[in-house]
Design a protein around this motif. Sequence first.
Motif, PDB file in Angstrom:
ATOM      1  N   SER B 320       0.840  -1.507   0.690  1.00 62.20           N
ATOM      2  CA  SER B 320      -0.187  -0.131  -0.039  1.00 62.20           C
ATOM      3  C   SER B 320       0.931   1.067   0.057  1.00 62.20           C
ATOM      4  CB  SER B 320      -0.667   0.419   1.659  1.00 62.20           C
ATOM      5  OG  SER B 320      -0.037  -0.137   2.761  1.00 62.20           O
ATOM      6  N   ILE B 321       1.623   1.282   0.636  1.00 61.03           N
ATOM      7  CA  ILE B 321       3.075   2.006   0.795  1.00 61.03           C
ATOM      8  C   ILE B 321       3.633   2.587  -1.277  1.00 61.03           C
ATOM      9  CG2 ILE B 321       5.547   3.434   1.025  1.00 61.03           C
ATOM     10  CD1 ILE B 321       3.152   3.287   3.491  1.00 61.03           C
ATOM     11  N   GLN B 323       2.183   1.766  -3.642  1.00 56.22           N
ATOM     12  CA  GLN B 323       0.963   2.681  -4.309  1.00 56.22           C
ATOM     13  C   GLN B 323       0.833   3.364  -4.078  1.00 56.22           C
ATOM     14  OE1 GLN B 323      -2.654  -0.039  -3.893  1.00 56.22           O
ATOM     15  NE2 GLN B 323      -1.544  -2.000  -5.045  1.00 56.22           N
ATOM     16  N   ALA B 324       0.849   4.258  -2.536  1.00 55.12           N
ATOM     17  CA  ALA B 324       0.022   5.613  -2.569  1.00 55.12           C
ATOM     18  C   ALA B 324       1.290   6.680  -2.682  1.00 55.12           C
ATOM     19  CB  ALA B 324       0.699   5.599  -0.315  1.00 55.12           C
ATOM     20  N   ALA B 325       2.444   5.650  -2.681  1.00 55.05           N
ATOM     21  CA  ALA B 325       3.777   6.951  -3.629  1.00 55.05           C
ATOM     22  C   ALA B 325       3.499   6.868  -5.299  1.00 55.05           C
ATOM     23  CB  ALA B 325       5.036   6.662  -3.236  1.00 55.05           C
ATOM     24  N   THR B 326       3.632   5.904  -5.752  1.00 59.94           N
ATOM     25  CA  THR B 326       3.193   6.011  -7.029  1.00 59.94           C
ATOM     26  C   THR B 326       2.129   6.324  -8.194  1.00 59.94           C
ATOM     27  OG1 THR B 326       4.003   3.539  -7.200  1.00 59.94           O
ATOM     28  CG2 THR B 326       3.101   4.051  -9.107  1.00 59.94           C
ATOM     29  N   GLY B 327       0.846   6.507  -6.910  1.00 59.08           N
ATOM     30  CA  GLY B 327       0.036   7.590  -6.845  1.00 59.08           C
ATOM     31  C   GLY B 327       0.111   8.741  -8.003  1.00 59.08           C
ATOM     32  N   TRP B 437       2.933   0.762  11.028  1.00 57.88           N
ATOM     33  CA  TRP B 437       2.350   1.509   9.831  1.00 57.88           C
ATOM     34  C   TRP B 437       0.536   0.380   9.413  1.00 57.88           C
ATOM     35  CZ3 TRP B 437       6.962  -0.420   8.115  1.00 57.88           C
ATOM     36  CH2 TRP B 437       7.209  -2.243   7.941  1.00 57.88           C
TER      37      TRP B 437
END
Lengths: 269, 437
Positions: B320-321, B323-327, B437
């Motif tokens: 999820s981390i 994905q968050a940064a990529t997003g 996290w």
Amino acid sequence: MNSFANTPHSKPLETDRRMVKVSARDVCVRYGDKLALKHVDLDMECNQVTALIGPSGCGKSTFLRCINRMNDLIEGASVSGSLMLDGQDIYDRELDPVLLRARVGMVFQKPNPFPKSIYENVAYGPRIHGMANTRDELDEIVMTSLEKAGLLAEVKDRLEESGTGLSGGQQQRLCIARAIAVSPEVILMDEPCSALDPIATAKVEELIDELRQNFTIVIVTHSMQQAARVSQKTAFFHLGELIEVGETEEMFTTPRHSLTQGYITGRFG
Amino acid sequence: MTEMSQTVTAPTDAAARKARQDARLRKRHAAERRFRALGIASIIIALTFLGLLFTTIIGKGYTAFMQSHLTLEVYFDPAEIDPAGTRDPQALATANYIALARQSLQDLFPEATSRNDRRQMNALLSVGADLELRRMVEANPEIIGTTQRVVLPASADVDMVVKGHIGRDAVEGGRVSQQQLDWIAHLEAQDMLALQFNTRFFTAGDSREPELAGIKGAVMGSFYAMLVTVALSFPLGVATAIYLEEFAPKNRWTDLIEVNINNLAAVPSIVFGLLGLAVFLQFFNLPRSAPLVGGLVLTLMSLPTIIIASRAALKAVPPSIRQAATGLGASKLQVVLHHVLPLAMPGILTGTIIALAQALGETAPLLMIGMVAFVVDIPGGPFDPATALPVQIFLWADAPERAFVERTSAAIIVLLGFLAVMNIVAIILRKKFERRW
């Protein structure tokens, strides 16, 4: 039935007088050999909330992830057809996905703040895109984003605390603040409330409605009530096909397709 | 009728079921108790052996931290040191200083006149006394012609007698004669022979004379080798892990590489030593016995461990981390450097420190590349010939003198101390950087 499914625009929408922000034509997605999304045509208009509904595994999240090319990260996924953002091909080889994702932000199912301070969470995006030259400008962006996400009042005294220490609903709003901090044009939301309690959900829904003024929003949701509450336009997916699309009010009152009717009345799904 | 039979059988049924249940329950509890007892027993056995290890090593080794010294009144005879009276440094450097100390002993025991007696008397003093006196004169030539109270190392045999490792009763054919024992008793009674803290053990290099041998040469050798190992294996290992975990496509080649890395971690260390001998010494002609080569070999040895630990740490970072940064529009490298790597750091550091601790205690590969040589000088850099702490232990354990036994144990204590410190650092780093996290 098939012909109907393939021509969801048989009845003209208000599309004509609104500006189309994202337009999908004949979009297919394959995961390896499996066809996960079949020939989807869909327009998403400016300053509107488009809800994607449908049973699990129907391809709605897959479609959502096409719009900011998050499917690129999945091994073996391939996209065909055309997806246009303001008339520009999203899958153009020339287009850097990094720049695309700055224009098309995303909020995920599970709140996923970085294990950093609240401030850093919001400041990260503007920082990597070089949107602020001075600390003051950055502060300004962070504050406005938190304000827009309706979180500023709750966290303004503890911006240096960890973002993971917030409650679930606050975390999700922090993720929304983080997404809008890079001033995207489109915000994609993948079941943003599925991990939240009803009160937090209500807050996020309110927020979505406000954000509509400035952004184009596409939201995937499992909750039909939520789709009815927040969206202006609803698209119903089933087994990788776009079955029906229309004005939300119309969809929920007079669905034209029997599958849609079955789903929204709770007979399956 | 059927109703009747039911009412009759029901209670017996219930009782039988209860009995069966109880029996099963008892069995289950018994199995659990047995398992618990086994667990406790194995822990007790393990702790016993650990305790045994520590008591024997510390029991044998602690005496090496003290050393017998003779306190003598030494007359710095100008006739002996500098007969010409020129104070020429060359002359000062080559004078027979130990004769001065021997003269003071002679003054103390005038009865030792025969050649044999004098030889035995001289054997009380370590040959290191020569160097000690020379340094004094070179530091301050003014003392020539004066009498100074000087503390000089006693010989290893005297030391063993003082510490009780050699009996106070002379043994026929023993290392210490009755005459010497009498002198030792006399010197002790006069407070001229006593145990002092053994600084030489920490400041000197190896020596044939146990009383002069120290671990500094080996510690410095180990230090330079570890410096090379850290400088190479940490960046290489982490970069490899990041590439394989985050960037490399998953195909047959990367699978093959992964299998190979996992297998390398299980290769016996002596094989790495042979590899180092063949590649670094014979092909690249790097200096033999140098900590540089030792460090290179240890790098090869610790790389697989570091890579495996780092990959596990990277894999443990929730997707999820990423994905968050990529997003948000972060590039792949930004995602890794800004988010994944910081979160994986505690795991990577722990793995690295454990790999380094392993490398620090490694002996076998160093034997193959010549770090087993007898090196007296303390190495000044990674190119100087040196030995390493575990190899020094190996060398001393092989030495026949009784006095090397305690030195071996003392060196083991020092090595264990270093390892304990490294492990504590690993724990502290993990606690410090651990984030939830």
